[in-house]
Design an enzyme around this catalytic site. Structure first.
Site, PDB file in Angstrom:
ATOM      1  N   SER A   1      35.492  27.302  34.674  1.00 51.91           N
ATOM      2  CA  SER A   1      35.313  28.418  33.728  1.00 51.91           C
ATOM      3  C   SER A   1      34.318  29.464  34.229  1.00 51.91           C
ATOM      4  O   SER A   1      33.546  30.023  33.448  1.00 51.91           O
ATOM      5  CB  SER A   1      34.851  27.876  32.366  1.00 51.91           C
TER       6      SER A   1
ATOM      7  N   LYS B   1      40.021  32.948  28.803  1.00 48.09           N
ATOM      8  CA  LYS B   1      40.428  32.976  30.215  1.00 48.09           C
ATOM      9  C   LYS B   1      41.900  32.615  30.406  1.00 48.09           C
ATOM     10  O   LYS B   1      42.461  32.861  31.486  1.00 48.09           O
ATOM     11  CB  LYS B   1      39.535  32.046  31.023  1.00 48.09           C
TER      12      LYS B   1
ATOM     13  N   SER C   1      35.566  30.671  25.999  1.00 50.34           N
ATOM     14  CA  SER C   1      36.274  30.770  27.295  1.00 50.34           C
ATOM     15  C   SER C   1      37.755  30.450  27.224  1.00 50.34           C
ATOM     16  O   SER C   1      38.441  30.534  28.257  1.00 50.34           O
ATOM     17  CB  SER C   1      35.611  29.859  28.322  1.00 50.34           C
TER      18      SER C   1
END
Length: 455
Positions: free
Chosen positions: A124, A64, A61
């Site tokens: 997230s 992101k 993640s």
């Protein structure tokens, strides 16, 4: 936008001076337990620690950060507003795993861009990347294309995105150094830094839910709500990531005094405690160790003074002076190991020309100076003339004539013209004279060969 302006100055300095790595042999290696790690001093862009920083790895993640960067850039361009309402579509939610990170947003639910960004960066939530990406680019696939294009623009050479979220997928990877480049750009947005440094955030009821959502950060360096024992004084975000393929990942920054460090740790492990009472998430412990090592072993010291006269540069085309002094364009600091003596640094001057040509104005660039230690270059700064130098009109004119005739094309043309003139002279001297005498002889011959009768 004060943070954005300050970090923009840093970006400019990094482009002018380059990104430099300190001598590895000068300090004891912290031996960070991860597949890859990077530590960078934010203001100067000096790389303090590098372990496999260019290896292509799964990044979970931390992806992101790029998704958020594109959203903030779209807001800056006026394509989105933080208070703009966005409704989740079926296509944006399609294909996401049920056990992945989520804010439980459902089809038809409406939230603001700001709320979606908090969901993306604080807990997230995977679906928010697709919802916002579809809003900006028209489709999730088109947004992924923009992610890859932006990565290239930022100088990323070991990065390719296959999705917006960081979920494990073939062809989705990056490296510690490229993540640093992406993060460095995202950090110029003040709202980005506010969100990633948020411990908790509440979203009021929406058109699809009657209860508020309370978001708690996944980053144990700034919040102990999920995991206790990892808080780090001065930590500022930035993004966690964890999958079976990527391991434990963390991109973070920390401030101590006037200094800011940026770290990237990829592929760390979750290790069971010796007493069997739980696990140690080493992306947090190793990041904290990396920060301590950087803050404790390095200090910023001035290595160049803009008022210093570095040397005299020879001057031509002037009857006034034969040299002009140069000074650094700006004072410069470098992040040095604390046990490295500034006097042991090497200065290398490179002149743009061995001899500077008048006229020269104060402030004209005449070369550059590089400060280094061993194979490590810390700072490169232009060298500027300290005073005006006037030119002699006669010497300047003579130089201009010499320069004109020194051009290859002019030389070739001059030689060709000379050859033509010589050829014409020879032609008139020999062929032209023979032809003239030949015609005269013929007339004389014809006159003498006529014999008339006398009466």
């Amino acid at each position: 936008m004060k943070i954005r302006r300050l970090l923009s100055v840093f970006l400019l300095a990094a482009l002018l001076c380059g990104l430099f790595t300190v001598p590895a042999a000068a300090l004891e290696d912290p031996d960070i337990r991860a597949k890859a790690a990077l530590l960078v001093e934010a203001e100067t862009g000096t790389i303090l620690y590098d372990k496999n920083a260019h290896d292509e790895l799964s990044i979970a993640s931390t992806t992101k950060i790029m998704s958020a960067l594109l959203i903030f850039e779209a807001i800056e361009r006026g394509e989105l507003r933080m208070d703009q309402s966005v409704t989740a579509s079926a296509s944006a939610l399609r294909g996401l795993p049920e056990d992945g990170s989520t804010a439980d947003i459902v089809e038809g639910e409406t939230l603001t861009v700001e709320q979606l960004l908090y969901c993306m960066l604080v807990i997230s939530a995977n679906e928010t990347c697709n919802i916002l990406g579809e809003t900006v680019a028209g489709s999730v696939d088109a947004f992924v294309e923009r992610m890859n294009q932006r990565a290239q623009e930022l100088g990323c050479k070991n990065t390719h995105f296959a999705n917006t979220t960081g979920l494990t997928q073939s062809g989705h990877y990056s490296c510690a150094y490229d993540l640093y480049l992406i993060t460095r750009e995202a950090m110029t947005f003040e709202d980005f830094m506010t969100i990633v440094n948020t411990k908790s955030y509440e979203i009021p009821p929406t058109n699809k839910t009657e209860e508020e959502r309370v978001l708690h950060s996944t980053n144990a360096l700034i919040s102990n709500w999920r995991l206790a024992g990892y808080l780090y004084s001065g930590a500022q975000g930035i993004k966690t990531g964890s999958t079976d393929a990527a391991g434990q990942c963390l991109v973070s920054s920390a401030v101590r005094g006037s200094r800011t460090l940026i770290s990237v740790v990829l592929g760390a492990e979750k290790v069971e405690k010796e007493n069997g009472s739980g696990y140690i998430v080493e992306s947090f412990t190793e990041t904290a160790r990396l920060f301590d090592w950087g803050f404790d072993n390095f200090s910023s010291r001035q290595v160049l003074d803009e008022n210093e006269l570095v040397q005299e540069v020879p001057v031509a085309l002037s009857k006034q002076v034969s040299t002009v002094a140069v000074h650094p364009a700006q004072s410069a600091e470098a992040m040095l190991p604390k046990d490295l003596d500034v006097e042991s640094l090497t200065r290398t001057v490179t002149l743009d020309n061995e001899t500077a040509l008048a006229p020269i104005a104060a402030g004209d660039r005449l070369g550059e100076i590089t400060v280094s230690y061993g194979d490590t270059e810390y700072v490169t700064v232009p060298l500027l003339a300290v005073a005006d130098v006037s030119a002699s009109r006669f010497l300047l004119a003579r130089h201009a004539v010499g320069e004109f005739f020194s051009r290859p094309s002019i030389r070739i043309a001059a030689i060709a013209l000379l050859v033509l003139i010589v050829a014409l002279v020879l032609w008139f001297r020999f062929y032209g004279r023979n032809r003239r005498y030949g015609k005269a002889g013929s007339k004389q011959y014809r006159h003498r060969s006529y014999h008339g009768r006398r009466h």
